[in-house]
Design a protein around this motif. Structure first.
Motif, mmCIF file in Angstrom:
data_model
loop_
_atom_site.group_PDB
_atom_site.id
_atom_site.type_symbol
_atom_site.label_atom_id
_atom_site.label_comp_id
_atom_site.label_asym_id
_atom_site.label_seq_id
_atom_site.Cartn_x
_atom_site.Cartn_y
_atom_site.Cartn_z
ATOM 1 N N UNK A 261 0.836 -1.186 0.000
ATOM 2 C CA UNK A 261 0.000 0.000 0.000
ATOM 3 C C UNK A 261 0.884 1.254 0.000
ATOM 4 N N UNK A 262 0.246 2.383 -0.083
ATOM 5 C CA UNK A 262 0.988 3.642 -0.032
ATOM 6 C C UNK A 262 1.666 3.759 1.324
ATOM 7 N N UNK A 263 2.947 4.147 1.367
ATOM 8 C CA UNK A 263 3.656 4.185 2.642
ATOM 9 C C UNK A 263 3.125 5.243 3.593
ATOM 10 N N UNK A 264 3.347 4.999 4.867
ATOM 11 C CA UNK A 264 2.983 5.959 5.901
ATOM 12 C C UNK A 264 3.721 7.276 5.627
ATOM 13 N N UNK A 265 3.036 8.423 5.781
ATOM 14 C CA UNK A 265 3.688 9.730 5.511
ATOM 15 C C UNK A 265 4.974 9.938 6.285
ATOM 16 N N UNK A 266 5.124 9.317 7.449
ATOM 17 C CA UNK A 266 6.337 9.502 8.258
ATOM 18 C C UNK A 266 7.562 8.866 7.599
ATOM 19 N N UNK A 267 7.325 8.048 6.545
ATOM 20 C CA UNK A 267 8.430 7.370 5.855
ATOM 21 C C UNK A 267 9.006 8.207 4.707
ATOM 22 N N UNK A 268 8.393 9.371 4.434
ATOM 23 C CA UNK A 268 8.761 10.092 3.213
ATOM 24 C C UNK A 268 9.939 11.053 3.374
ATOM 25 N N UNK A 269 10.456 11.175 4.583
ATOM 26 C CA UNK A 269 11.598 12.084 4.782
ATOM 27 C C UNK A 269 12.772 11.331 5.390
ATOM 28 N N UNK A 270 13.956 11.581 4.792
ATOM 29 C CA UNK A 270 15.176 11.006 5.338
ATOM 30 C C UNK A 270 15.385 9.534 4.965
ATOM 31 N N UNK A 271 16.285 8.918 5.726
ATOM 32 C CA UNK A 271 16.624 7.502 5.531
ATOM 33 C C UNK A 271 15.750 6.689 6.492
ATOM 34 N N UNK A 272 14.870 5.870 5.942
ATOM 35 C CA UNK A 272 13.842 5.229 6.774
ATOM 36 C C UNK A 272 13.682 3.752 6.429
ATOM 37 N N UNK A 273 13.606 2.927 7.493
ATOM 38 C CA UNK A 273 13.103 1.557 7.369
ATOM 39 C C UNK A 273 11.605 1.648 7.618
ATOM 40 N N UNK A 274 10.819 1.551 6.560
ATOM 41 C CA UNK A 274 9.377 1.734 6.627
ATOM 42 C C UNK A 274 8.719 0.357 6.692
ATOM 43 N N UNK A 275 8.186 0.009 7.877
ATOM 44 C CA UNK A 275 7.701 -1.348 8.147
ATOM 45 C C UNK A 275 6.182 -1.334 8.285
ATOM 46 N N UNK A 276 5.507 -2.079 7.391
ATOM 47 C CA UNK A 276 4.042 -2.099 7.377
ATOM 48 C C UNK A 276 3.500 -3.441 7.867
ATOM 49 N N UNK A 277 2.748 -3.415 8.971
ATOM 50 C CA UNK A 277 2.065 -4.620 9.441
ATOM 51 C C UNK A 277 0.861 -4.949 8.558
ATOM 52 N N UNK A 278 0.366 -3.933 7.866
ATOM 53 C CA UNK A 278 -0.816 -4.117 7.033
ATOM 54 C C UNK A 278 -0.513 -5.031 5.838
ATOM 55 N N UNK A 279 0.646 -4.822 5.207
ATOM 56 C CA UNK A 279 1.001 -5.612 4.017
ATOM 57 C C UNK A 279 2.148 -6.594 4.263
ATOM 58 N N UNK A 280 2.617 -6.654 5.503
ATOM 59 C CA UNK A 280 3.753 -7.543 5.842
ATOM 60 C C UNK A 280 4.956 -7.267 4.955
ATOM 61 N N UNK A 281 5.304 -5.986 4.859
ATOM 62 C CA UNK A 281 6.429 -5.595 4.018
ATOM 63 C C UNK A 281 7.334 -4.596 4.745
ATOM 64 N N UNK A 282 8.566 -4.547 4.274
ATOM 65 C CA UNK A 282 9.523 -3.535 4.729
ATOM 66 C C UNK A 282 10.066 -2.847 3.489
ATOM 67 N N UNK A 283 10.071 -1.515 3.500
ATOM 68 C CA UNK A 283 10.648 -0.748 2.400
ATOM 69 C C UNK A 283 11.805 0.092 2.923
ATOM 70 N N UNK A 284 12.888 0.041 2.216
ATOM 71 C CA UNK A 284 14.034 0.879 2.529
ATOM 72 C C UNK A 284 13.936 2.111 1.636
ATOM 73 N N UNK A 285 13.759 3.284 2.294
ATOM 74 C CA UNK A 285 13.437 4.498 1.543
ATOM 75 C C UNK A 285 14.420 5.626 1.872
ATOM 76 N N UNK A 286 14.672 6.443 0.873
ATOM 77 C CA UNK A 286 15.460 7.660 1.059
ATOM 78 C C UNK A 286 14.691 8.821 0.417
ATOM 79 N N UNK A 287 14.250 9.735 1.310
ATOM 80 C CA UNK A 287 13.498 10.917 0.860
ATOM 81 C C UNK A 287 12.316 10.529 -0.024
#
Length: 302
Positions: free
Chosen positions: A179-205
């Motif tokens: 799904x669309x990532x949580x807004x808190x994941x959109x800034x900086x270097x983030x391990x964005x972990x979703x329990x909803x989709x059982x996924x982890x996204x490694x994001x930068x900005x």
């Protein structure tokens, strides 16, 4: 000659005849036979004649030696000598992959099994019980012995029925739709972990650089939600609480960390962690571990 002289002469003749007869009869004859009326002659003291060597005494029944009978072989030995040696059982086809193996060939196997519709996971390169069950299902469909092991025959049959897997099939981002990532994941270097989709996204900005499947703790040991940061990295970590390996651990909240899980790779979502974020693709988390820094943000949300 007078009558008296004749009678005396006759008596003498008779006596002489009797004496001669006694001598002819042997030494045991009594002197009385001669009419002498004297004492019997003393018994002879001479020992009876014996042979030069004594005769060998005959053996008593208890001392007789039994007749020697031919020795019999033990029954088992005799039977073995009569039983022909069985011919060795021919070996089955060579096994190429089995439970416990981990390789790129296993990854290809899983991608081909997925194309056949018997494996519903993303390839992990680890051959666990789930992969073995998928192989058994394929073997049953093709009329092969159900061993769960990938032998030469099974592998050739599978390759003949499937195309060469594309890179996205070998290394899909995730097995779940993100799904669309949580807004808190959109800034900086983030391990964005979703329990909803059982996924982890490694994001930068806001840009997704990598994505992978994850699982979480059970209802008794839930994974905490919120915004955290990586405070410790441990490549070969082992849990002191559960005595469980936690490779590529990146701790973000107390004892909870993002780390590789061999159990997750083998058994999928049938299990759960003790609160950590488990990753089942070792190659992906190894690359992620090399890029994440202490202090990077971690967002866990539902």
């Amino acid at each position: 000659m007078s009558v008296h002289r004749k009678l005396r002469s006759m008596r003498v003749a008779v006596a002489l005849a009797a004496a001669a007869a006694a001598l002819a009869a042997g030494c045991s004859a009594s002197a009385d036979a001669a009419g002498g009326g004297g004492r019997s002659a003393p018994p002879s003291s001479a020992a009876p004649a014996t042979s030069e060597e004594p005769a060998e005494p005959s053996a008593t029944p208890s001392e007789e030696k039994p007749e020697k009978k031919p020795e019999k072989k033990p029954e088992a030995e005799a039977s073995a000598s009569r039983t022909p040696t069985p011919e060795p059982t021919p070996e089955g086809p060579e096994v190429l992959m089995a439970v416990g193996d981990e390789s790129e060939q296993v990854r290809e196997l899983q991608a081909r099994l997925r194309a056949e519709g018997v494996f519903d996971r993303s390839p992990t390169a680890y051959y666990g019980p789930v992969t073995a069950d998928a192989v058994s299902a394929f073997q049953e469909d093709r009329g092969l012995p159900r061993t769960g092991e990938t032998d030469v025959v099974t592998w050739e049959r599978l390759k003949a029925r499937t195309d060469e897997p594309a890179r996205d099939e070998l290394y899909p981002p995730t097995s779940q739709a993100m799904e669309k990532p949580d807004p808190r994941c959109n800034e900086g270097r983030v391990l964005c972990v979703s329990k909803r989709s059982d996924t982890l996204r490694w994001m930068k900005d806001g840009e997704v650089l990598a994505a992978m499947d994850v699982r979480f703790g059970s209802q008794y040991t839930p994974t905490r939600e919120g915004v955290f940061e990586v405070f410790l990295k441990s490549r070969h970590h082992v849990s002191t609480l559960y005595d469980t390996p936690m490779p590529y651990a990146m701790f973000f909240s107390g004892g909870q960390a993002v780390h590789y899980s061999a159990d997750f790779a083998a058994n999928g979502y049938a299990g759960a962690s003790h609160g950590c974020v488990n990753v089942r693709d070792e190659a992906k988390i190894a690359k992620l571990f090399g890029e994440v820094r202490v202090g990077d943000k971690v967002v866990v949300y539902d």
